[in-house]
Design a protein around this motif. Sequence first.
Motif, PDB file in Angstrom:
ATOM      1  N   LYS A  73      -4.616  11.609  -5.600  1.00  0.00           N
ATOM      2  CA  LYS A  73      -4.126  11.405  -6.967  1.00  0.00           C
ATOM      3  C   LYS A  73      -3.123  10.254  -7.072  1.00  0.00           C
ATOM      4  N   LEU A  74      -2.262  10.121  -6.068  1.00  0.00           N
ATOM      5  CA  LEU A  74      -1.204   9.113  -6.157  1.00  0.00           C
ATOM      6  C   LEU A  74      -1.581   7.808  -5.462  1.00  0.00           C
ATOM      7  N   LEU A  75      -1.945   7.885  -4.191  1.00  0.00           N
ATOM      8  CA  LEU A  75      -2.247   6.646  -3.467  1.00  0.00           C
ATOM      9  C   LEU A  75      -3.536   6.000  -3.960  1.00  0.00           C
ATOM     10  N   LEU A  76      -4.604   6.780  -4.078  1.00  0.00           N
ATOM     11  CA  LEU A  76      -5.917   6.196  -4.353  1.00  0.00           C
ATOM     12  C   LEU A  76      -6.210   6.011  -5.840  1.00  0.00           C
ATOM     13  N   GLU A  77      -5.718   6.912  -6.677  1.00  0.00           N
ATOM     14  CA  GLU A  77      -6.014   6.798  -8.109  1.00  0.00           C
ATOM     15  C   GLU A  77      -4.932   6.042  -8.882  1.00  0.00           C
ATOM     16  N   LYS A  78      -3.683   6.259  -8.519  1.00  0.00           N
ATOM     17  CA  LYS A  78      -2.581   5.652  -9.278  1.00  0.00           C
ATOM     18  C   LYS A  78      -2.141   4.317  -8.692  1.00  0.00           C
ATOM     19  N   HIS A  79      -2.128   4.234  -7.371  1.00  0.00           N
ATOM     20  CA  HIS A  79      -1.655   3.020  -6.706  1.00  0.00           C
ATOM     21  C   HIS A  79      -2.820   2.308  -6.019  1.00  0.00           C
ATOM     22  N   ASP A  80      -2.514   1.559  -4.979  1.00  0.00           N
ATOM     23  CA  ASP A  80      -3.517   0.730  -4.306  1.00  0.00           C
ATOM     24  C   ASP A  80      -3.227   0.756  -2.813  1.00  0.00           C
ATOM     25  N   VAL A  81      -4.254   1.021  -2.016  1.00  0.00           N
ATOM     26  CA  VAL A  81      -4.083   1.077  -0.561  1.00  0.00           C
ATOM     27  C   VAL A  81      -3.549  -0.241  -0.011  1.00  0.00           C
ATOM     28  N   ASP A  82      -3.894  -1.351  -0.643  1.00  0.00           N
ATOM     29  CA  ASP A  82      -3.465  -2.662  -0.145  1.00  0.00           C
ATOM     30  C   ASP A  82      -1.980  -2.922  -0.385  1.00  0.00           C
ATOM     31  N   SER A  95      14.787  17.830   9.326  1.00  0.00           N
ATOM     32  CA  SER A  95      13.596  18.161   8.546  1.00  0.00           C
ATOM     33  C   SER A  95      12.462  17.187   8.835  1.00  0.00           C
ATOM     34  N   LYS A  96      11.301  17.486   8.263  1.00  0.00           N
ATOM     35  CA  LYS A  96      10.166  16.566   8.306  1.00  0.00           C
ATOM     36  C   LYS A  96       9.640  16.393   6.884  1.00  0.00           C
ATOM     37  N   ALA A  97       9.588  15.154   6.446  1.00  0.00           N
ATOM     38  CA  ALA A  97       9.076  14.872   5.104  1.00  0.00           C
ATOM     39  C   ALA A  97       7.562  15.037   5.103  1.00  0.00           C
ATOM     40  N   ASP A  98       7.064  15.882   4.208  1.00  0.00           N
ATOM     41  CA  ASP A  98       5.631  16.167   4.175  1.00  0.00           C
ATOM     42  C   ASP A  98       4.810  14.925   3.847  1.00  0.00           C
ATOM     43  N   PHE A  99       5.279  14.156   2.860  1.00  0.00           N
ATOM     44  CA  PHE A  99       4.485  13.030   2.356  1.00  0.00           C
ATOM     45  C   PHE A  99       5.450  12.013   1.765  1.00  0.00           C
ATOM     46  N   VAL A 100       5.298  10.765   2.164  1.00  0.00           N
ATOM     47  CA  VAL A 100       6.148   9.690   1.647  1.00  0.00           C
ATOM     48  C   VAL A 100       5.246   8.570   1.153  1.00  0.00           C
ATOM     49  N   LEU A 101       5.539   8.077  -0.033  1.00  0.00           N
ATOM     50  CA  LEU A 101       4.759   6.989  -0.618  1.00  0.00           C
ATOM     51  C   LEU A 101       5.682   5.791  -0.810  1.00  0.00           C
ATOM     52  N   ILE A 102       5.259   4.639  -0.277  1.00  0.00           N
ATOM     53  CA  ILE A 102       6.092   3.439  -0.341  1.00  0.00           C
ATOM     54  C   ILE A 102       5.312   2.312  -1.001  1.00  0.00           C
ATOM     55  N   ASN A 103       5.829   1.831  -2.125  1.00  0.00           N
ATOM     56  CA  ASN A 103       5.322   0.590  -2.724  1.00  0.00           C
ATOM     57  C   ASN A 103       6.535  -0.249  -3.097  1.00  0.00           C
ATOM     58  N   GLY A 104       6.842  -0.397  -4.380  1.00  0.00           N
ATOM     59  CA  GLY A 104       8.077  -1.085  -4.748  1.00  0.00           C
ATOM     60  C   GLY A 104       9.299  -0.263  -4.380  1.00  0.00           C
ATOM     61  N   LYS A 105       9.146   1.048  -4.396  1.00  0.00           N
ATOM     62  CA  LYS A 105      10.192   1.969  -3.969  1.00  0.00           C
ATOM     63  C   LYS A 105       9.545   2.993  -3.045  1.00  0.00           C
ATOM     64  N   ALA A 106      10.345   3.883  -2.510  1.00  0.00           N
ATOM     65  CA  ALA A 106       9.819   4.951  -1.657  1.00  0.00           C
ATOM     66  C   ALA A 106      10.173   6.294  -2.274  1.00  0.00           C
ATOM     67  N   VAL A 107       9.205   7.211  -2.255  1.00  0.00           N
ATOM     68  CA  VAL A 107       9.433   8.561  -2.767  1.00  0.00           C
ATOM     69  C   VAL A 107       9.010   9.563  -1.699  1.00  0.00           C
ATOM     70  N   VAL A 108       9.908  10.494  -1.387  1.00  0.00           N
ATOM     71  CA  VAL A 108       9.572  11.616  -0.508  1.00  0.00           C
ATOM     72  C   VAL A 108       9.037  12.747  -1.378  1.00  0.00           C
ATOM     73  N   TYR A 109       7.891  13.289  -0.985  1.00  0.00           N
ATOM     74  CA  TYR A 109       7.316  14.442  -1.682  1.00  0.00           C
ATOM     75  C   TYR A 109       7.393  15.652  -0.754  1.00  0.00           C
ATOM     76  N   GLU A 110       8.244  16.586  -1.108  1.00  0.00           N
ATOM     77  CA  GLU A 110       8.359  17.829  -0.346  1.00  0.00           C
ATOM     78  C   GLU A 110       7.402  18.852  -0.945  1.00  0.00           C
TER      79      GLU A 110
END
Length: 284
Positions: A73-82, A95-110
């Motif tokens: 939903k986020l990486l492939l549909e909303k953003h771009d793998v490149d 702790s261990k962050a379950d999922f982190v998305l980095i583009n212009g900013k970084a967001v940790v998704y717990e």
Amino acid sequence: MVENNAILNRFFTYRILFDLIYGNDNSIYETVIKRYVSDPEDKDNGKIISEIYKFMSEKYRNEYFYQNTLLNKLLLEKHDVDTTTALRQLPIARSKADFVLINGKAVVYEIKTELDTLERLRMQLTDYYKAFDHVCVVTSENHYYQVLHILSNTPVGIYILAQGSTTSLIVKKEPTEYNTCLDHTTIFKLLRKREYENIVLEYYGKLPNTPQAFYYNECLRLFSNIPILEAYALTLKELKKRNKIMITKLDKVPYELKSLAYFSNFSESDWKKFNSFLSTRYGR
């Protein structure tokens, strides 16, 4: 029923995937098929995995299901793998962050599934803010009001993974920037040797000339002398280089396996084996 389904937590893993694509016998795959798939002999492996995943979507939405949904939903549909990089199970302090998305900013998704408790949530969020400035909790409708209570008057975002035939990601609250707790040492420990060397070299123009026994601590000292927001930006630049994958390859991966494929670091040989396994009829 939940306990009976716990074997699914062991199924969607990298070890199992590599066993299967390289033709190794795997008792977990056999057990899962017997329990969740009817008439498997008439189906190829891709179809079988799709049916197993469908059961999960209806009855047992575990961490892999949430993580795979976020990636789709986020990486492939909303953003771009490149231009965007996803990370998983990133160690941060205790702790261990379950999922982190980095583009212009970084967001940790717990991720807090309906199968999880919320006991460690406050501690985890405290840890994440030492390394990242945007944090979001992704949870179920069952947990929503409890999570909302815990996160009231905080910068933490809240997403809900709704139940239904089409799994939708509902934004209840977007995360807002909070960088007060960023910590040099915690951020530095995210980095691999080549990554922190790149940062030191970019900022100072050279690497430390020090005995190997003291090299790590000297790099940490130099990193810690970089203004925190600049050190953070340089760190995101390095982390964003990880997990690069060609979209043409990921496009061909079934929805159910996109997260496994993205994080598996497949070689060309692995990709061929993977595609062959999916199209092969079960048992052959």
